[in-house]
Design a protein around this motif. Structure first.
Motif, short mmCIF file in Angstrom:
data_model
loop_
_atom_site.label_atom_id
_atom_site.label_comp_id
_atom_site.label_asym_id
_atom_site.label_seq_id
_atom_site.Cartn_x
_atom_site.Cartn_y
_atom_site.Cartn_z
N LEU A 195 10.51 57.54 41.76
CA LEU A 195 11.20 57.64 40.74
C LEU A 195 11.37 55.93 40.26
O LEU A 195 11.04 55.77 39.04
N ALA A 196 11.48 55.03 41.12
CA ALA A 196 11.62 53.73 40.79
C ALA A 196 10.15 53.35 40.31
O ALA A 196 10.21 52.62 39.21
N TRP A 197 9.28 53.59 41.02
CA TRP A 197 7.87 53.51 40.59
C TRP A 197 7.48 53.80 39.10
O TRP A 197 7.04 53.08 38.34
N TYR A 198 7.83 55.15 38.86
CA TYR A 198 7.83 55.54 37.47
C TYR A 198 8.40 54.80 36.54
O TYR A 198 8.06 54.68 35.48
N GLY A 199 9.88 54.51 36.77
CA GLY A 199 10.56 53.69 35.92
C GLY A 199 10.22 52.50 35.49
O GLY A 199 10.27 52.11 34.45
N PHE A 200 9.35 51.66 36.71
CA PHE A 200 8.94 50.40 36.24
C PHE A 200 7.57 50.22 35.88
O PHE A 200 7.18 49.06 35.83
N GLY A 201 6.91 51.06 36.52
CA GLY A 201 5.43 51.15 36.20
C GLY A 201 5.02 51.07 34.80
O GLY A 201 5.68 51.79 33.94
N SER A 202 3.91 50.35 34.52
CA SER A 202 3.51 50.06 33.33
C SER A 202 2.09 50.12 32.95
O SER A 202 1.49 50.14 31.93
N GLU A 203 1.42 50.45 33.90
CA GLU A 203 -0.07 50.76 34.18
C GLU A 203 -0.52 52.03 34.83
O GLU A 203 0.23 52.69 35.54
N PRO A 204 -1.37 52.57 34.30
CA PRO A 204 -1.93 54.08 34.78
C PRO A 204 -2.04 53.99 36.28
O PRO A 204 -1.73 55.21 36.77
N TRP A 205 -2.69 53.05 37.01
CA TRP A 205 -2.82 53.10 38.27
C TRP A 205 -1.53 53.04 38.97
O TRP A 205 -1.43 53.69 40.02
N MET A 206 -0.37 52.75 38.32
CA MET A 206 0.65 52.56 39.02
C MET A 206 1.33 54.13 39.17
O MET A 206 1.97 54.60 40.14
N MET A 207 1.17 55.03 38.20
CA MET A 207 1.40 56.32 38.08
C MET A 207 0.86 56.83 39.02
O MET A 207 1.29 57.98 39.91
N TRP A 208 -0.66 56.76 39.36
CA TRP A 208 -1.32 57.40 40.39
C TRP A 208 -0.89 57.26 41.82
O TRP A 208 -0.64 58.15 42.57
N ALA A 209 -0.45 55.79 41.89
CA ALA A 209 -0.09 55.68 43.18
C ALA A 209 1.52 56.36 43.37
O ALA A 209 1.73 56.67 44.50
N ALA A 210 2.34 56.37 42.52
CA ALA A 210 3.49 56.97 42.58
C ALA A 210 3.41 58.47 42.75
O ALA A 210 4.33 59.13 43.50
N GLY A 211 2.48 59.08 42.37
CA GLY A 211 2.17 60.43 42.24
C GLY A 211 2.01 60.76 43.72
O GLY A 211 2.33 62.03 44.37
N ALA A 212 1.37 59.69 44.65
CA ALA A 212 0.98 60.28 45.88
C ALA A 212 2.26 60.06 46.65
O ALA A 212 2.52 61.00 47.48
N VAL A 213 3.19 59.29 46.43
CA VAL A 213 4.62 59.26 46.81
C VAL A 213 5.29 60.42 46.77
O VAL A 213 6.05 60.97 47.48
N ALA A 214 5.17 60.83 45.35
CA ALA A 214 5.88 62.14 45.08
C ALA A 214 5.51 63.33 45.69
O ALA A 214 6.37 64.14 45.90
N ALA A 215 4.17 63.42 46.03
CA ALA A 215 3.99 64.55 46.95
C ALA A 215 4.60 64.37 48.44
O ALA A 215 4.93 65.57 48.91
N MET A 216 4.85 63.22 48.87
CA MET A 216 5.63 63.24 50.04
C MET A 216 7.17 63.52 49.97
O MET A 216 7.70 64.21 50.82
N SER A 217 7.60 63.23 48.66
CA SER A 217 8.94 63.81 48.37
C SER A 217 9.41 65.22 48.32
O SER A 217 10.47 65.66 48.47
N SER A 218 8.06 65.93 48.41
CA SER A 218 8.28 67.48 48.09
C SER A 218 8.69 68.20 49.42
O SER A 218 8.82 69.16 49.55
N ILE A 219 8.76 67.13 50.32
CA ILE A 219 9.10 67.79 51.71
C ILE A 219 10.54 68.12 51.72
O ILE A 219 11.22 68.74 52.54
#
Length: 469
Positions: free
Chosen positions: A304-328
């Motif tokens: 969520l912090a990455w989504y909040g501060f991210g300003s580039e598309p690649w940051m969203m892709w990286a945060a998405g990988a972290v989001a998958a881990m949060s689904s546990i």
């Protein structure tokens, strides 16, 4: 005369046998094979695949918050199969009405929110047929199946709607919903043991335990279950809000193209499936249930912090990988609650967790919309064109591009999950769940449930008792 008596006796035996079958099986066939996790995952996949084709969420929120404990308690008494059929039928009932009558669609979907609690019944079903050490893996498989349905169905529905029209999509979704109902009727066996069910459908049940407000009162009286419920509420509230606005956020603020958003959903779904099956199983075995929950919450804060501060598309892709881990987090929480609950109370405890998530589904989108509004960030659906490559640079986006915090609601969500993490630190690793009241004990005794009796003075026993404290 003797022959007549024999015929009458035989007829009486046939009637008694029929009554026994109806009471035992709930008036439906026992299903195919023994109860298994695979029955549960097929039910979940078909239900949400049907809705995913329409890319229209089911109505949950306050209605499911109030009904989940009731439906869970009833399934603890009368069995899971009947309530799987009930929840799936009413949840999918609005689908064919989308093209028949908008007014009837709105009316039915408003009522169907009461029954949008299939997850709680499915998780109770899984708890009936698995050992404690298998439960986290089974819950992860159910959650991964849900993710798989959402990965595949929206893209299929969008393609079919674009090529063949929306009417075909509605017909296909209706057919899949009917297939799910038929599968429950024909193939799903009852998981609740016969000895835990009443002698007849007319037997009384404990309405005190089924009452959602009574459940809330008990939550406030027991510190451990209160910690679990607060953790679920604080962690799922931003997740529910994120679902309602994130893909519009990617399109309008991060300038993702339509194809990029579809690819993002697919990659996130695949990673979530891996996280909720393989990774979750390894973590539960190596670091334990509570630490797995804490790790999942930590990944969610980072995401969520990455989504909040991210300003580039690649940051969203990286945060998405972290989001998958949060689904546990959710299957780990469900496993913790289920592992410490009595066999005849799985529906109630899973109903409480599902009810809180339903409440978040109602509050989260409103909260995210309000935060976007106060920060003057307007998200609305953009018209799609053949040259839409996500390069819209209209003046309405200048604020978002130049803002230090492009996504303020996500940063707020990170703070909310941080509070959830702090609360979860105080949840004991090993607990003994007891949701018994005096009326519930009376009911159990009247139906020969294999539990000991309770003295009247023990009626105010707390929901969760920590054996280590």
């Amino acid at each position: 005369m003797t022959q007549g008596k024999k015929k009458k006796r035989a007829a009486n035996r046939s009637i008694m046998l029929a009554k026994k079958i109806i009471i035992k099986d709930g008036g439906t066939p026992q299903g195919i094979g023994s109860p298994s996790v695979y029955h549960a995952v097929i039910v979940i996949f078909l239900e949400f695949f049907a809705w995913g084709l329409l890319t229209a969420p089911t109505l949950v929120g306050l209605l499911s918050f109030l009904s989940a404990p009731l439906i869970g308690a009833l399934s603890d008494v009368w069995g899971r199969k009947s309530f799987l059929l009930l929840t799936v039928f009413f949840t999918c009932a609005p689908i064919p009405l989308m093209k028949i009558s908008p007014w009837w669609y709105f009316a039915v979907i408003s009522v169907s929110g009461v029954f949008a609690v299939t997850f709680s019944v499915v998780f109770a079903y899984v708890a009936d047929i698995t050992q404690e050490h298998e439960r986290s893996m089974a819950y992860g498989l159910v959650s991964a199946t849900f993710a798989a349905s959402l990965v595949t169905s929206p893209a299929i529905g969008a393609y079919l709607g674009r090529v063949y029209g929306d009417s075909l999509v509605v017909v296909l979704a209706t057919a899949i919903a009917l297939l799910d109902i038929c599968f429950i009727l024909v193939a799903v066996p009852e998981s609740l043991p016969e000895k835990m069910r009443p002698a007849s459908w007319g037997a009384p049940i404990s309405w005190e335990q089924a009452d959602p407000f009574a459940s809330l009162k008990k939550v406030g009286q027991d510190s451990i279950v209160l910690l679990i419920c607060i953790t679920v509420f604080l962690s799922y509230l931003p997740e529910a809000g994120q679902y309602s606005s994130f893909f519009l956020y990617l399109r309008q603020i991060m300038k993702f193209s339509q194809e990029s958003v579809a690819a993002f959903i697919a990659v996130l779904g695949i990673l979530s499936i891996i996280a909720q099956t393989i990774v979750l199983s390894l973590l539960m075995r190596s670091i334990g249930n509570k630490n797995t929950i804490l790790l999942g919450l930590g990944f969610q804060i980072l995401q969520l912090a990455w989504y909040g501060f991210g300003s580039e598309p690649w940051m969203m892709w990286a945060a998405g990988a972290v989001a998958a881990m949060s689904s546990i987090t959710f299957p780990a929480v469900s496993a913790l609650v289920s592992r410490t609950a009595d066999a005849d109370q799985q529906g109630v405890v899973q109903g409480m967790i599902t009810g809180i998530r339903g409440l978040c589904n109602g509050l989260g989108p409103a909260l995210y919309g309000f935060i976007f509004y106060i920060f003057h960030v307007e998200l609305k659906e953009l018209p799609m064109t053949g040259t839409d490559l996500g390069t819209n640079t209209s003046p309405q986006h200048h604020f978002e591009q130049n803002s230090i915090i492009p996504g303020p609601p996500f940063l707020f969500g990170a703070c909310s999950v941080l509070l959830a993490l702090l609360v979860a630190l105080f949840i004991p690793e090993h607990t003994n769940l007891s949701l018994r009241s005096s009326s519930w004990r009376k009911h159990c005794g009247s139906h020969s449930h294999p539990h000991s009796t309770q003295a009247p003075g023990e009626a105010k026993e707390p929901l969760l008792q920590d054996t280590n404290v």
